[in-house]
Design an enzyme around this catalytic site. Sequence first.
Site, PDB file in Angstrom:
ATOM      1  N   GLU A  65      33.428  17.992  71.412  1.00  0.00           N
ATOM      2  CA  GLU A  65      31.810  17.432  72.406  1.00  0.00           C
ATOM      3  C   GLU A  65      31.447  18.394  72.733  1.00  0.00           C
ATOM      4  OE1 GLU A  65      32.659  14.285  71.627  1.00  0.00           O
ATOM      5  OE2 GLU A  65      34.469  14.388  71.526  1.00  0.00           O
TER       6      GLU A  65
ATOM      7  N   THR B 195      40.449  38.367  41.117  1.00  0.00           N
ATOM      8  CA  THR B 195      41.476  37.497  42.317  1.00  0.00           C
ATOM      9  C   THR B 195      40.135  37.733  43.063  1.00  0.00           C
ATOM     10  OG1 THR B 195      41.116  39.909  43.160  1.00  0.00           O
ATOM     11  CG2 THR B 195      43.157  38.755  42.147  1.00  0.00           C
ATOM     12  N   ASP B 196      38.348  37.917  42.899  1.00  0.00           N
ATOM     13  CA  ASP B 196      38.050  37.721  44.588  1.00  0.00           C
ATOM     14  C   ASP B 196      37.307  36.371  44.743  1.00  0.00           C
ATOM     15  OD1 ASP B 196      37.501  40.084  44.534  1.00  0.00           O
ATOM     16  OD2 ASP B 196      35.897  41.461  43.354  1.00  0.00           O
TER      17      ASP B 196
ATOM     18  N   TYR C 233      37.691  51.306  37.432  1.00  0.00           N
ATOM     19  CA  TYR C 233      38.024  50.060  36.299  1.00  0.00           C
ATOM     20  C   TYR C 233      36.590  49.304  35.624  1.00  0.00           C
ATOM     21  CZ  TYR C 233      39.364  46.821  39.504  1.00  0.00           C
ATOM     22  OH  TYR C 233      40.040  45.762  40.290  1.00  0.00           O
TER      23      TYR C 233
ATOM     24  N   THR D 146      40.623  41.959  36.516  1.00  0.00           N
ATOM     25  CA  THR D 146      40.927  43.241  36.975  1.00  0.00           C
ATOM     26  C   THR D 146      42.691  42.550  36.035  1.00  0.00           C
ATOM     27  OG1 THR D 146      40.686  43.739  38.967  1.00  0.00           O
ATOM     28  CG2 THR D 146      42.507  44.396  38.503  1.00  0.00           C
TER      29      THR D 146
ATOM     30  N   LYS E  10      42.706  35.161  49.145  1.00  0.00           N
ATOM     31  CA  LYS E  10      42.767  36.647  49.652  1.00  0.00           C
ATOM     32  C   LYS E  10      42.519  37.303  50.830  1.00  0.00           C
ATOM     33  CE  LYS E  10      40.929  41.243  46.348  1.00  0.00           C
ATOM     34  NZ  LYS E  10      40.787  40.776  45.599  1.00  0.00           N
TER      35      LYS E  10
ATOM     36  N   SER F 116      34.975  37.940  38.467  1.00  0.00           N
ATOM     37  CA  SER F 116      35.272  37.101  39.039  1.00  0.00           C
ATOM     38  C   SER F 116      34.041  36.380  40.264  1.00  0.00           C
ATOM     39  CB  SER F 116      36.379  35.959  39.673  1.00  0.00           C
ATOM     40  OG  SER F 116      36.409  37.040  40.404  1.00  0.00           O
TER      41      SER F 116
HETATM   42  C1  SIN Z   1      39.712  41.656  40.095  1.00  0.00           C
HETATM   43  O1  SIN Z   1      40.226  40.775  39.720  1.00  0.00           O
HETATM   44  O2  SIN Z   1      40.595  41.967  41.843  1.00  0.00           O
HETATM   45  C2  SIN Z   1      38.834  42.163  40.667  1.00  0.00           C
HETATM   46  C3  SIN Z   1      37.752  41.968  40.037  1.00  0.00           C
HETATM   47  C4  SIN Z   1      37.263  40.210  40.087  1.00  0.00           C
HETATM   48  O3  SIN Z   1      37.492  39.411  40.547  1.00  0.00           O
HETATM   49  O4  SIN Z   1      36.960  39.863  38.396  1.00  0.00           O
END
Ligand code: SIN
Length: 326
Positions: A283, A91-92, A25, A12, A164, A58
């Site tokens: 256990e 971020t994913d 986006y 992102t 996250k 990602s």
């Molecule tokens: C992000 O970056 O917040 C979402 C998309 C990604 O992980 O590439």
Amino acid sequence: MKTIAIVATGGTIAGVGKAGKTVAYHAGEININQIIESIPMLKDLANIKEYQVLNVDSNEMNPYRWIELSKTINELLSNNNIDGVVVTHGTDTLDETAYYLTLTINSHKPVVITGAMRPASATSTDGPFNLYEAVALAIHNEAYGQGVMGVFSSTIYSGRDIQKVNNFKVDAFDQKALGCLGYMQDQEVYFYSKTFKKHTYLSRFSKQDIKELPNVGIVYFYAGASSQILYDMAHYHQGIIITGSGSGNYSQEWLKAIEDLSQQGTIFVRCSRVTQGIIFNDEIFDPHHLCIPGNTLTPQKARVLLMLSLSQTHDIDEIRHIFNEY
Ligand code: SIN
């Protein structure tokens, strides 16, 4: 002035959508030099060299891409003219890449990973500021030897523990009960703690020439879940991470499947769908200690560690020891 290599992979932070809006986006659209141009003050911090190695969402990361990314960063850090690396990432799955790098980078030099929750075209984009603070951390003397770190919203996290925890807010990362390593205010760095788990130059995996990684899968336990998923997954995975309930728990039916499949050589790790706490030996749910406790790792991070472990050994006691050390 120090020299920092910015290694861009997309996400992102490089996303573009409707002008000013935070929705609709595509991640990984603009190049790192365009992001750098939007932060004129970066050049006051460090000499910047940029490397666009990928430009993807990602969710398109995978073990092959981790291997290549880690090799690129190790090569850059072996250059005497580079003082540290900043990685921009979606971020994913950033938590998984951060842990893979934590275990495979062979350097004392800082590696800082960051990204953004709002695309570059949004009014509220958080990417430029996160990148500015990531570079400020990478040049800081106290960051040397601390391994891979993540920076989001002026907070410093360890590559092992960053996760996250919010899929909407800008302050989307945390390391839960383990707090954080420190805070930042613009270019100022305030460290308060460090990780005691082995990483980077101390990691047994950072000396290894990794070409591919064994298949390890993750299964999620829920009330009434059939154990058939375990038998199916064991056909094409050397290891299975169980996302159990509570302390990494599951039904008697699952225990029976784990006992059967362990005898056939599948290695199991118990994690939890509960986001805080620690998994110990148990256990009741694992009377013969066939499942390695995942410690405080999330299932997806335990998968990274089990893949690397299985690339070196299939000895369950040795892997159990690795899960305590890392
Ligand atoms: C992000 O970056 O917040 C979402 C998309 C990604 O992980 O590439």
